[in-house]
Design a protein around this motif. Structure first.
Motif, PDB file in Angstrom:
ATOM      1  N   ARG A 690      44.260  41.367  10.069  1.00 29.89           N
ATOM      2  CA  ARG A 690      43.524  40.846   8.916  1.00 29.89           C
ATOM      3  C   ARG A 690      42.089  40.472   9.303  1.00 29.89           C
ATOM      4  O   ARG A 690      41.161  40.645   8.509  1.00 29.89           O
ATOM      5  CB  ARG A 690      44.263  39.656   8.328  1.00 29.89           C
ATOM      6  N   ALA A 694      38.822  42.205   7.631  1.00 33.59           N
ATOM      7  CA  ALA A 694      37.769  41.405   7.006  1.00 33.59           C
ATOM      8  C   ALA A 694      36.402  41.761   7.592  1.00 33.59           C
ATOM      9  O   ALA A 694      35.410  41.889   6.861  1.00 33.59           O
ATOM     10  CB  ALA A 694      38.052  39.917   7.204  1.00 33.59           C
ATOM     11  N   ARG A 699      33.456  40.832   5.164  1.00 31.20           N
ATOM     12  CA  ARG A 699      33.843  39.443   4.852  1.00 31.20           C
ATOM     13  C   ARG A 699      33.812  38.656   6.160  1.00 31.20           C
ATOM     14  O   ARG A 699      34.831  38.327   6.751  1.00 31.20           O
ATOM     15  CB  ARG A 699      35.230  39.418   4.215  1.00 31.20           C
ATOM     16  N   ASP A 702      35.535  35.147   6.640  1.00 28.37           N
ATOM     17  CA  ASP A 702      36.987  35.328   6.744  1.00 28.37           C
ATOM     18  C   ASP A 702      37.362  35.887   8.113  1.00 28.37           C
ATOM     19  O   ASP A 702      38.377  35.488   8.703  1.00 28.37           O
ATOM     20  CB  ASP A 702      37.480  36.285   5.658  1.00 28.37           C
TER      21      ASP A 702
END
Length: 1010
Positions: A690, A694, A699, A702
């Protein structure tokens, strides 16, 4: 029920008073229930039987004040951890008892547990006791059900049922469950937990303590840990770690001073004592409260003899007490010392072959001599002090000790039959002690092995390894060679799971030696297969490879599943090298044999090996097929670990395809699978994937947050995977949002350690060089970049080929090394259409290959090629949703267009910058906001753009907002004709063709032209 009340092995301080009729009696009614445990009433166990030990606490005002302050802080939601350390007899337990009384008076729930020295107690013994004390009031089984923790907490129940598991991930689930349960109790009510005598605790209990301490946040919890001062051992490492926690207090207990010694002697003798006597007692005892008490009791029995009435050796004092007993009573004391810290009347009666009523009478005689005392109201007895038991044991003649241990083992075996459950630890201990004096060593080794297997099931891997090694020592002369190999392989597996890779190596090499003597190729193969390859310990793969090849030669060419697994392991040992092509035949053979055998274990190993061989860009299509095949295998066999691997493999392949949506879907599936398994490494894989996703999508906040979560999950285990993720991901984030101290420190985790840097090889050097180049530290970047010689000599492992070449282009671009740029561009060009990631295990995303081909071509002056590649990079990033790298591709494309200046290039560059600059601002890509402005300035200069007037700037801004000329006229109180003139002027000055281009331009250029 009778067994339940006679198989007691615990001492507890309970946190309430209740009638015996209210006590639960079902062995399976609580998460903490076990056949070897017994509920007792809430009566203070140190006052049971009329013996009052709550008086005589002198000289501890400072320590009590510290504990009281910690108790007050805990009661207000500031959790506290007190580590109380001191020599035997200094009063640690006594001080904790006083704290329990005070805590109860302030409304705290209390639990008290104590570790036991070498008494065959099961793992987590002290936690069993402490939490059962709380359970009687709170109902922990109900609370566990409410919080969904029943499965995780089953590790504190040992009823002879199925074992919990055998992996570190299983143990993490247990530890996490206990920590969450304790924290939940402490949120509902103020809680005091005392863990006594932790210098004797099994390592699993110590690791659990460490985990619980680290998890403390805002609970109303005071955790007191008592331990002797030791010169070494696992408890020292754990206690040292505990004291580094911000909630920790180090409470060191020393001897009593002269004033306190005087007060204690006065209490015991009932008469005044002169200064000379006080000084003699203090000097000879060091102020140790237990020794001072011994002296005081002797003085109370008669006049002062002019000298300290006991010798410095406590053993002599205890021996004198034993001699004062009737022979039968002394025998009961000796039997109690052998049985353990606490004993029951039925146990003593069986061992002494005496009537229980007579045993009770003899225990009363020992109590009068201050050797034994009631431990609880249920009929258990304990020594007045642990040192007393030590002294009794030390004084036992070796033959007598062995005979008592043998009798204890036989009595237990007769009582529990073929299903000893948790008593396997007691029996193993007694058999091992009896074997020291020549008793049946094979029987002892067998019980030690059974205890080790049970410890493995309870996730106490370190304890299992110790038990197995003791079995090997005891059975050395009598064990059959094949049994010795079996035990050595079990030791190797236990050490592997405990992270003791050096111990694993020794055990496997010893097993291999015996297997050679036996000419057993299958056993030699098993020794090799225990030696799993791990990135956290480079160097072991050489030994593993040698053992595998030796076992293969001994097995012969017969296509068995064992041969397939060995061939696959050989391939594993080449994972981090650049010579994987040399073992491609082994991977092919392994896969063919495993497919023919249809052995799921061999097939999974063979497919994993084949994936390693085709980890380079050229093997992407085959890796996709392997991932699909692995998922089919998982579905066929219902095997969650195989499914987990399949999803990870597909994530790797989809990342290289640039299919980030597929990656997101696979990560969700991975998370569901990891949840069902509960493994720590599986949770790490989910969070890691993840984090990389991100970062790929731009992102960045994140990505950093998720990387922190991943690092915290695995930091305690010291695995290289945490270093690789942090040192790779954060500098790439820094490339886009701006390098900072955090990203540079992340890079230095590997580059700052020469030994670690060498271990990770070329990719670590080039990645670290990229981090320094991004930060403008060109001298260090060049040093790292050149460390592996000319780029023509670089031979990266297949799975990092794309990363090495792309990082290399990024660095040589900054260093302006056109020769390296040309070579690396030619090599990377073979992989158009791929995205730059690792072929195995994602640690960062570095954009499409075409981006770096375009960077190199632009620097080399190949402007048409640069524009073509950067256009493709823009398309690939848009399709993938790689927002940050699309910004970089668009800005670089605008710069290339400005340099080329073909018809329409400058206008097109403006449009690209009009998209890229706002996106960079939105994503927090501060360096690229500045770069876009600099490129736009150059584009404007080349286009001869004239600055807009303030009114034209207003009109351009409103055009960008989508207003019509009529709406703009109304907004600015102008005529519509005037607005039309301003719009035409704006288009002419900017060299733009229509209002849509004005809108794109104005998003980032209005302020500049104003």
């Amino acid at each position: 029920m009778r067994d339940r009340f006679h198989a007691v092995e615990t001492r507890l301080i309970h946190c309430t008073y209740c009638p015996l009729s209210m006590i639960r009696t079902s062995a399976n009614s609580s998460i903490l229930a076990a056949p070897s445990l017994l509920w007792c009433t809430g009566r203070n166990w140190w006052t049971a039987g009329g013996v009052n030990m709550t008086d005589g606490l002198v000289g501890r005002d400072r320590e009590l004040a510290t504990l009281s302050a910690c108790l007050d802080a805990a009661g207000t939601g500031r959790p506290q951890l007190v580590v109380c350390r001191g020599e035997p007899g200094v009063g640690k337990t006594r001080l904790a008892r006083e704290l329990v009384v005070r805590a109860r008076g302030e409304g705290f729930l209390t639990g008290f547990g104590a570790a036991v020295e070498a008494s065959g107690s099961p793992p987590y013994w002290c936690w069993w006791q402490a939490l059962r004390g709380v359970d009687e009031v709170v109902g922990l089984d109900d609370l566990a059900r409410e919080r969904g923790l029943e499965a995780q907490l089953s590790g504190l129940r040992d009823t002879g049922g199925p074992q919990l598991g055998t992996t570190p991930e299983d143990r993490f689930r247990l530890f996490d469950g206990v920590a969450r349960l304790v924290r939940e109790v402490a949120r509902r009510s103020s809680l005091l937990l005392v863990l006594d005598d932790m210098h004797w605790a099994d390592e699993a209990s110590l690791r659990l303590l460490q985990h619980v301490a680290k998890a403390l946040q805002d609970e109303r919890l005071l955790l007191v840990v008592n331990a002797r001062r030791q010169s070494g051992g696992p408890e020292i490492d754990v206690l040292g770690t505990l004291l580094s926690e911000p909630v920790a207090t180090d409470l060191a207990l020393g001897g009593l001073d002269g004033t306190a010694v005087r007060r204690r002697l006065l209490e015991l003798t009932g008469r005044a004592v002169d200064d000379a006597l006080v000084e003699r007692v203090r000097a000879s005892t060091g102020g140790n409260p237990f020794f001072v008490g011994e002296v005081g009791r002797a003085l109370a029995a008669g006049p002062d003899p002019g000298r300290v009435p006991v010798t410095a050796a406590l053993r002599a004092a205890i021996a004198e007490r034993l001699r004062s007993l009737a022979p039968a009573a002394a025998d009961v004391v000796r039997a109690a010392a052998v049985l353990g810290e606490e004993v029951s009347v039925p146990e003593l009666a069986r061992l002494a072959d005496a009537d229980p009523t007579e045993v009770v009478r003899l225990l009363g005689e020992a109590q009068d001599a201050a050797l034994l005392q009631p431990a609880d109201a249920a009929g258990r007895w304990c020594f007045a002090h642990a040192i007393v038991r030590d002294a009794v044991l030390d004084a036992l003649p070796v033959p007598m000790r062995g005979a008592l241990h043998r009798a204890a083992a036989e009595a237990l075996e007769a009582r529990v039959g073929a299903s000893p459950g948790a008593h396997v630890f007691d029996i193993a201990h007694h058999r091992a002690e009896a074997a020291i004096v020549g008793d049946d060593r094979l029987v002892a080794a067998g019980w030690l092995e059974r205890a080790a297997v049970r410890a493995m099931g309870q996730l106490a891997f370190e304890d299992a390894a110790l038990l197995l090694r003791r079995a090997l020592v005891l059975g050395e002369a009598e064990l059959a060679p094949v049994d010795r190999v079996r035990l050595l392989l079990l030791v190797g597996r236990a050490d592997h799971l405990a992270g003791n890779l050096a111990g694993r190596l020794r055990a496997c090499l010893d097993a291999a030696d015996v297997a050679r003597e036996l000419e057993r190729a299958d056993l030699l193969a098993e020794a090799a297969l225990v030696m799993e390859v791990t990135a956290s310990a480079p160097g072991f793969e050489v030994v593993t490879r040698r053992l595998c090849k030796e076992a293969l030669a001994a097995l012969g060419p017969e296509p068995t599943s064992l041969r397939a697994r060995l061939l696959a392991r050989v391939v594993d040992t080449h994972m981090f090298g650049s010579d994987l092509e040399t073992v491609a035949p082994e991977s092919d053979e392994a896969l063919a044999i495993a497919t023919a055998c249809d052995d799921p274990v061999a097939l999974g190993a063979a497919m994993a090996a084949r994936r390693i061989v085709c980890a380079g860009p050229g093997g992407l299509a085959e890796r996709e097929l392997l991932a699909a095949r692995m998922l089919e295998l998982a579905a066929r066999d219902g095997d969650a670990p195989t499914e987990l691997a399949a999803h990870l493999w597909q994530i790797d392949a989809s990342s290289e395809r640039g299919d980030l949506q597929r990656v997101a879907d696979e990560v969700d599936a991975l998370a569901r699978c990891a949840s069902s398994l509960g493994w720590l490494t599986a949770r790490f894989d989910v969070v890691k994937c993840r984090a990389v996703l991100a970062q790929a999508q731009g992102r960045y906040a994140d990505a950093v947050r998720l990387e922190d979560m991943a690092y915290e999950l695995m930091e305690a285990r010291g695995l290289a995977s945490t270093l690789v993720l942090r040192s790779a991901l954060l500098p790439v984030v820094g490339r886009h949002v701006g390098p900072d101290r955090r990203s540079m420190d992340a890079s230095a985790m590997i580059s700052g350690d020469p030994e670690v840097l060498r271990g990770f090889g070329l990719i670590a050097h080039v990645a670290a060089a990229h981090a320094h180049a991004t930060a403008g530290e060109l001298e260090e970047a060049e040093r790292l970049y050149r460390a592996f010689g000319p780029v023509e000599s670089w031979r990266p492992p297949p799975h990092v080929v794309l990363l090495v070449d792309a990082f290399g282009i990024a660095v040589s671009d900054v260093l302006d090394d056109v020769g390296d740029l040309s070579y690396l561009r030619d090599r990377l060009a073979a992989h158009r259409g791929h995205h730059v990631v690792s072929g195995i295990a994602q640690v960062c995303y570095f954009g499409p290959v075409e981006l770096w081909l375009g960077v190199a071509a632009h620097r080399l002056g190949l402007l048409n090629e640069a524009v073509a590649d950067l256009e493709q990079a823009d398309v690939h990033c848009a399709r993938a949703g790689a927002a940050g790298f699309r910004v970089e591709a668009q800005i670089r494309l605008a710069a290339a267009l400005a340099d080329r200046r073909d018809h329409g290039d400058l206008a097109r560059a403006c449009v690209l910058l009009g998209e890229a600059a706002p996106a960079a601002r939105r994503l927090g890509m501060t360096p690229y906001v500045a770069t876009a402005a600099a490129v736009q300035t150059e584009v404007d200069r080349l286009a001869g753009v004239v600055a807009l007037s303030p009114r034209e700037t207003e009109v351009a801004r409103l055009v960008a907002q989508g207003l019509t000329n009529r709406e703009i006229a109304a907004r600015l109180v102008l005529s519509e004709r005037t607005v039309e003139q301003h719009v035409r002027s704006v288009l002419a000055k900017l060299g733009l063709a229509n209002r849509a281009q004005v809108a794109a331009w104005a998003a980032h250029r209005v302020e500049y032209h104003a």
